[in-house]
Write a protein that holds these residues in place. Structure first.
Motif, PDB file in Angstrom:
ATOM      1  N   ASP A 302     -11.371  45.634  41.566  1.00  9.38           N
ATOM      2  CA  ASP A 302      -9.955  46.357  41.615  1.00  9.38           C
ATOM      3  C   ASP A 302     -10.025  47.457  42.573  1.00  9.38           C
ATOM      4  O   ASP A 302      -9.174  47.472  43.523  1.00  9.38           O
ATOM      5  N   GLY A 303     -11.215  48.154  42.346  1.00 11.40           N
ATOM      6  CA  GLY A 303     -11.506  49.342  43.532  1.00 11.40           C
ATOM      7  C   GLY A 303     -11.783  48.921  44.708  1.00 11.40           C
ATOM      8  O   GLY A 303     -11.149  49.669  45.513  1.00 11.40           O
ATOM      9  N   LEU A 304     -12.451  48.000  45.036  1.00 11.24           N
ATOM     10  CA  LEU A 304     -12.777  47.473  46.410  1.00 11.24           C
ATOM     11  C   LEU A 304     -11.525  47.061  47.073  1.00 11.24           C
ATOM     12  O   LEU A 304     -11.496  47.283  48.299  1.00 11.24           O
ATOM     13  N   GLU A 305     -10.711  46.154  46.227  1.00 12.66           N
ATOM     14  CA  GLU A 305      -9.552  45.819  46.817  1.00 12.66           C
ATOM     15  C   GLU A 305      -8.803  46.851  47.203  1.00 12.66           C
ATOM     16  O   GLU A 305      -7.891  46.839  48.212  1.00 12.66           O
ATOM     17  N   ALA A 306      -8.364  47.862  46.446  1.00 11.00           N
ATOM     18  CA  ALA A 306      -7.497  49.033  46.775  1.00 11.00           C
ATOM     19  C   ALA A 306      -8.210  49.735  47.804  1.00 11.00           C
ATOM     20  O   ALA A 306      -7.415  50.406  48.713  1.00 11.00           O
ATOM     21  N   ALA A 307      -9.541  49.832  47.905  1.00  7.79           N
ATOM     22  CA  ALA A 307     -10.288  50.402  49.326  1.00  7.79           C
ATOM     23  C   ALA A 307      -9.919  49.612  50.549  1.00  7.79           C
ATOM     24  O   ALA A 307     -10.391  49.937  51.749  1.00  7.79           O
ATOM     25  N   GLY A 308      -9.404  48.258  50.603  1.00  7.80           N
ATOM     26  CA  GLY A 308      -9.078  47.472  51.738  1.00  7.80           C
ATOM     27  C   GLY A 308     -10.042  46.489  51.772  1.00  7.80           C
ATOM     28  O   GLY A 308      -9.651  45.843  53.000  1.00  7.80           O
ATOM     29  N   PHE A 309     -10.881  46.214  51.157  1.00  5.88           N
ATOM     30  CA  PHE A 309     -11.697  44.956  51.280  1.00  5.88           C
ATOM     31  C   PHE A 309     -11.161  43.634  50.703  1.00  5.88           C
ATOM     32  O   PHE A 309     -10.215  43.818  50.083  1.00  5.88           O
ATOM     33  N   ASP A 310     -11.490  42.521  51.339  1.00  2.00           N
ATOM     34  CA  ASP A 310     -10.977  41.316  50.952  1.00  2.00           C
ATOM     35  C   ASP A 310     -12.060  40.925  49.898  1.00  2.00           C
ATOM     36  O   ASP A 310     -13.081  40.670  50.371  1.00  2.00           O
ATOM     37  N   VAL A 311     -11.668  41.100  48.488  1.00  2.00           N
ATOM     38  CA  VAL A 311     -12.808  40.713  47.475  1.00  2.00           C
ATOM     39  C   VAL A 311     -12.801  39.454  47.154  1.00  2.00           C
ATOM     40  O   VAL A 311     -11.732  38.828  46.708  1.00  2.00           O
ATOM     41  N   LEU A 312     -13.988  38.728  47.197  1.00  2.00           N
ATOM     42  CA  LEU A 312     -14.080  37.326  46.865  1.00  2.00           C
ATOM     43  C   LEU A 312     -14.624  37.683  45.421  1.00  2.00           C
ATOM     44  O   LEU A 312     -15.830  37.321  45.002  1.00  2.00           O
ATOM     45  N   ARG A 313     -13.823  37.629  44.530  1.00  2.00           N
ATOM     46  CA  ARG A 313     -14.035  37.815  42.871  1.00  2.00           C
ATOM     47  C   ARG A 313     -15.125  36.820  42.383  1.00  2.00           C
ATOM     48  O   ARG A 313     -14.980  35.532  42.316  1.00  2.00           O
ATOM     49  N   PRO A 314     -16.303  37.492  41.907  1.00  2.00           N
ATOM     50  CA  PRO A 314     -17.449  36.666  41.292  1.00  2.00           C
ATOM     51  C   PRO A 314     -16.758  36.060  40.014  1.00  2.00           C
ATOM     52  O   PRO A 314     -16.245  36.439  39.095  1.00  2.00           O
ATOM     53  N   GLN A 315     -17.473  34.785  39.777  1.00  2.00           N
ATOM     54  CA  GLN A 315     -17.139  34.055  38.467  1.00  2.00           C
ATOM     55  C   GLN A 315     -18.142  34.249  37.351  1.00  2.00           C
ATOM     56  O   GLN A 315     -18.282  34.497  36.259  1.00  2.00           O
ATOM     57  N   GLY A 316     -19.385  34.969  38.087  1.00  2.00           N
ATOM     58  CA  GLY A 316     -20.596  35.313  37.243  1.00  2.00           C
ATOM     59  C   GLY A 316     -21.449  36.107  37.936  1.00  2.00           C
ATOM     60  O   GLY A 316     -21.344  36.582  39.249  1.00  2.00           O
ATOM     61  N   THR A 317     -22.649  36.723  37.402  1.00  2.00           N
ATOM     62  CA  THR A 317     -23.830  37.416  37.923  1.00  2.00           C
ATOM     63  C   THR A 317     -23.296  38.872  37.913  1.00  2.00           C
ATOM     64  O   THR A 317     -22.017  39.058  37.480  1.00  2.00           O
ATOM     65  N   TYR A 318     -23.933  39.795  38.675  1.00  2.00           N
ATOM     66  CA  TYR A 318     -23.278  41.207  38.334  1.00  2.00           C
ATOM     67  C   TYR A 318     -23.145  41.871  40.005  1.00  2.00           C
ATOM     68  O   TYR A 318     -23.520  42.756  40.271  1.00  2.00           O
ATOM     69  N   PHE A 319     -22.763  40.634  40.851  1.00  2.00           N
ATOM     70  CA  PHE A 319     -22.500  40.839  42.343  1.00  2.00           C
ATOM     71  C   PHE A 319     -21.125  40.647  42.564  1.00  2.00           C
ATOM     72  O   PHE A 319     -20.615  39.554  42.284  1.00  2.00           O
ATOM     73  N   ALA A 320     -20.588  41.452  43.525  1.00  2.00           N
ATOM     74  CA  ALA A 320     -19.193  41.114  44.025  1.00  2.00           C
ATOM     75  C   ALA A 320     -19.364  41.022  45.705  1.00  2.00           C
ATOM     76  O   ALA A 320     -19.794  41.983  46.267  1.00  2.00           O
ATOM     77  N   THR A 321     -18.894  39.974  46.374  1.00  2.00           N
ATOM     78  CA  THR A 321     -19.127  39.992  47.736  1.00  2.00           C
ATOM     79  C   THR A 321     -17.772  40.083  48.333  1.00  2.00           C
ATOM     80  O   THR A 321     -16.598  39.593  47.724  1.00  2.00           O
ATOM     81  N   CYS A 322     -17.752  40.790  49.427  1.00  2.00           N
ATOM     82  CA  CYS A 322     -16.400  41.105  49.982  1.00  2.00           C
ATOM     83  C   CYS A 322     -16.604  40.876  51.510  1.00  2.00           C
ATOM     84  O   CYS A 322     -17.644  40.854  52.202  1.00  2.00           O
ATOM     85  N   ASP A 323     -15.209  40.230  51.911  1.00  2.00           N
ATOM     86  CA  ASP A 323     -15.026  40.136  53.406  1.00  2.00           C
ATOM     87  C   ASP A 323     -14.814  41.727  54.205  1.00  2.00           C
ATOM     88  O   ASP A 323     -13.806  42.246  53.402  1.00  2.00           O
ATOM     89  N   ILE A 324     -15.389  42.118  55.078  1.00  2.00           N
ATOM     90  CA  ILE A 324     -14.977  43.392  55.718  1.00  2.00           C
ATOM     91  C   ILE A 324     -14.275  43.398  56.722  1.00  2.00           C
ATOM     92  O   ILE A 324     -13.441  44.430  57.332  1.00  2.00           O
ATOM     93  N   THR A 325     -13.601  42.264  57.236  1.00  2.00           N
ATOM     94  CA  THR A 325     -12.468  42.145  58.275  1.00  2.00           C
ATOM     95  C   THR A 325     -11.431  43.140  58.104  1.00  2.00           C
ATOM     96  O   THR A 325     -11.047  43.656  59.235  1.00  2.00           O
ATOM     97  N   PRO A 326     -10.793  43.111  57.095  1.00  2.00           N
ATOM     98  CA  PRO A 326      -9.497  43.919  56.723  1.00  2.00           C
ATOM     99  C   PRO A 326      -9.747  45.312  57.176  1.00  2.00           C
ATOM    100  O   PRO A 326      -8.827  46.046  57.569  1.00  2.00           O
ATOM    101  N   LEU A 327     -11.022  45.882  57.083  1.00  2.00           N
ATOM    102  CA  LEU A 327     -11.575  47.106  57.522  1.00  2.00           C
ATOM    103  C   LEU A 327     -11.676  47.257  58.801  1.00  2.00           C
ATOM    104  O   LEU A 327     -12.038  48.542  59.469  1.00  2.00           O
ATOM    105  N   GLY A 328     -11.394  46.380  59.808  1.00  2.00           N
ATOM    106  CA  GLY A 328     -11.749  46.483  61.048  1.00  2.00           C
ATOM    107  C   GLY A 328     -13.343  46.249  61.605  1.00  2.00           C
ATOM    108  O   GLY A 328     -13.566  46.396  62.871  1.00  2.00           O
ATOM    109  N   ASP A 329     -14.154  45.815  60.800  1.00  2.00           N
ATOM    110  CA  ASP A 329     -15.274  45.442  60.941  1.00  2.00           C
ATOM    111  C   ASP A 329     -15.687  44.010  61.094  1.00  2.00           C
ATOM    112  O   ASP A 329     -15.035  43.275  60.221  1.00  2.00           O
ATOM    113  N   THR A 330     -16.863  43.793  61.901  1.00  2.00           N
ATOM    114  CA  THR A 330     -17.077  42.137  61.913  1.00  2.00           C
ATOM    115  C   THR A 330     -18.276  41.739  61.871  1.00  2.00           C
ATOM    116  O   THR A 330     -18.759  40.593  61.833  1.00  2.00           O
ATOM    117  N   ASP A 331     -19.549  42.806  61.666  1.00  2.00           N
ATOM    118  CA  ASP A 331     -20.695  42.379  61.258  1.00  2.00           C
ATOM    119  C   ASP A 331     -21.311  43.163  60.003  1.00  2.00           C
ATOM    120  O   ASP A 331     -21.500  44.366  60.228  1.00  2.00           O
TER     121      ASP A 331
END
Ligand code: PMP
Ligand code: GLN
Length: 389
Positions: A302-331
């Motif tokens: 929720d926090g990462l989403e509010a911070a502008g990341f495109d969050v790919l919510r995990p179904q398991g593990t203790y890791f969350a993957t995000c796409d940084i594109t909405p923040l203007g970053d590409t790498d």
């Protein structure tokens, strides 16, 4: 790529692991480390007390090569209790120096030059290194964002006459994907058709929030060809103890033990006693651990989403993957290298877990196995990025 002196050809290109690199950036005063996946609180007190007691009781010499009998029995009981599987503690369970050693010993004992091993990318970094150390080649099938599904035809095409091992991780690091029964059925069918051994890394088996953890070994025809790997570090939040195990049919476990005895021989004598206690804890511990991490998933995502990341919510593990594109970053690599300086937060670029780096270029991984206050601090710092675009 520059060649490293002294390093054998098969290990060229395997520099310092991304986790060590990113944790090195996190030693900067005040940095918040959501990079390397280790909890910042200890596991259950009964378990750490049992380790102290084991040292006091004099369990300080080499344990038996397969592991102490009481731990092997506890592992066998744990698999029966949670997964309905039956393993003979004397011949079908092997205690290892973490899941890492089990994986390396599996690769070294089951495959070699001329063989191919199939795995999915992004892959946990030790898979590529373990396969390379064995002399085999990896064939990689891409899990594609945003849902991290794979193309069944691509998987079928990755199996050849040379395929020896299918190396699978579910729940999956870094994506948080939990493989479905349909996907596992497809994978099992290919393993059977091509007479391939499955090595399945289930270190996050107790961290499933959506869906169900299904061991590949429980699918028809798979028990006799599957080695299942676990980690007490991940189940009990004692990652520094390095206790893991592998379960499977006797011939597979015997093969892996042959390599294991010349890697570490044995490890963690007193900790083995403590993990035997941990595996016998009541359901309240296991359920509580899952619930605690599920709440942290929501908090961070929720926090990462509010911070502008495109969050790919995990179904398991203790890791969350995000796409940084909405923040203007590409790498993601550039992003993660700069992040400690920009806002004092450390994350891991998922790109390094891909052969096809384009597929993971914009993805970064945050670990949420941290205190709520630490997660909140990270979110607050990351919120600045959106404003500074
Ligand atoms: N497999 C995966 C998917 C992991 O994330 C890790 C990190 N814990 C390991 C294996 C290694 O586990 P261990 O620390 O028990 O060696
Ligand atoms: N498994 C942990 C992670 O994915 C790291 C373990 C390590 O540093 N080798 O972050």
């Amino acid at each position: 790529m520059t060649q490293q002196p002294f390093l054998a050809d098969r290990l060229q290109g395997f520099g310092t692991t991304i986790f060590a690199q990113m944790s090195a950036l996190a030693v900067k005063p005040g940095a918040v480390n959501l990079g390397q996946g280790f909890p910042d609180t200890d596991g259950p007190i009964e378990v750490s007390e049992a380790a102290i007691q084991a040292i006091r009781d004099g369990h300080n010499q080499y344990p038996p090569v397969p592991g102490i009998p009481s731990l092997r029995l506890a592992v066998s009981e744990h698999r029966a209790r949670f997964r309905g599987q039956r393993f003979d503690p004397d011949s079908e369970v092997l205690i290892t120096a973490g899941a890492t050693e089990a994986l390396a010993a599996a690769m070294l004992s089951l495959t070699g030059p001329g063989d191919e091993d199939v795995t999915f990318e992004p892959y946990y970094d030790s898979y590529a290194a373990g396969i390379a150390m064995s002399g085999a080649q990896r064939r990689v099938v891409t899990l594609r964002a945003p849902d991290f599904s794979f193309d069944p035809d691509e998987l079928a095409a990755a199996f050849t006459a040379k395929t020896k091992v299918l190396l699978l991780n579910t729940p999956h690091n870094p994506t948080g994907k939990v493989f479905t029964r349909d996907e596992l059925t497809l994978i099992a069918g290919l393993c059977i058709k091509h007479d391939v051994v499955a090595v399945v890394d289930e270190v996050y088996e107790h961290l499933v929030f959506d869906g169900e953890h299904i061991p590949l070994a429980t699918l028809p025809g798979m028990a006799e060809r599957t080695l299942t790997i676990s980690s007490a570090g991940k189940i009990f939040s004692f990652t520094g103890w390095k206790i893991g195990w592998a379960c499977g049919p006797e011939p597979l476990v015997t093969a892996v033990r042959t390599a294991k005895q010349f890697l570490t021989f044995v490890n963690g004598g007193p900790f083995q006693h403590a993990i035997a206690v941990g595996l016998r804890l009541g359901d309240d511990f296991f359920d509580g651990y899952t619930a605690e991490m599920a709440a942290k998933r929501t908090r961070l995502c929720d926090g990462l989403e509010a911070a502008g990341f495109d969050v790919l919510r995990p179904q398991g593990t203790y890791f969350a993957t995000c796409d940084i594109t909405p923040l203007g970053d590409t790498d993601g690599v550039d992003f993660c290298l700069a992040l400690p300086q920009r806002v004092g937060v450390v994350a891991v670029p998922s790109q390094v877990f891909y052969d096809n780096t384009d597929a993971g270029r914009r993805l970064v991984r945050f670990a949420f196995c941290k205190k709520d206050s630490v997660l909140d601090e990270a979110i607050e710092r990351l919120s600045v990025l959106k404003a500074n675009r």
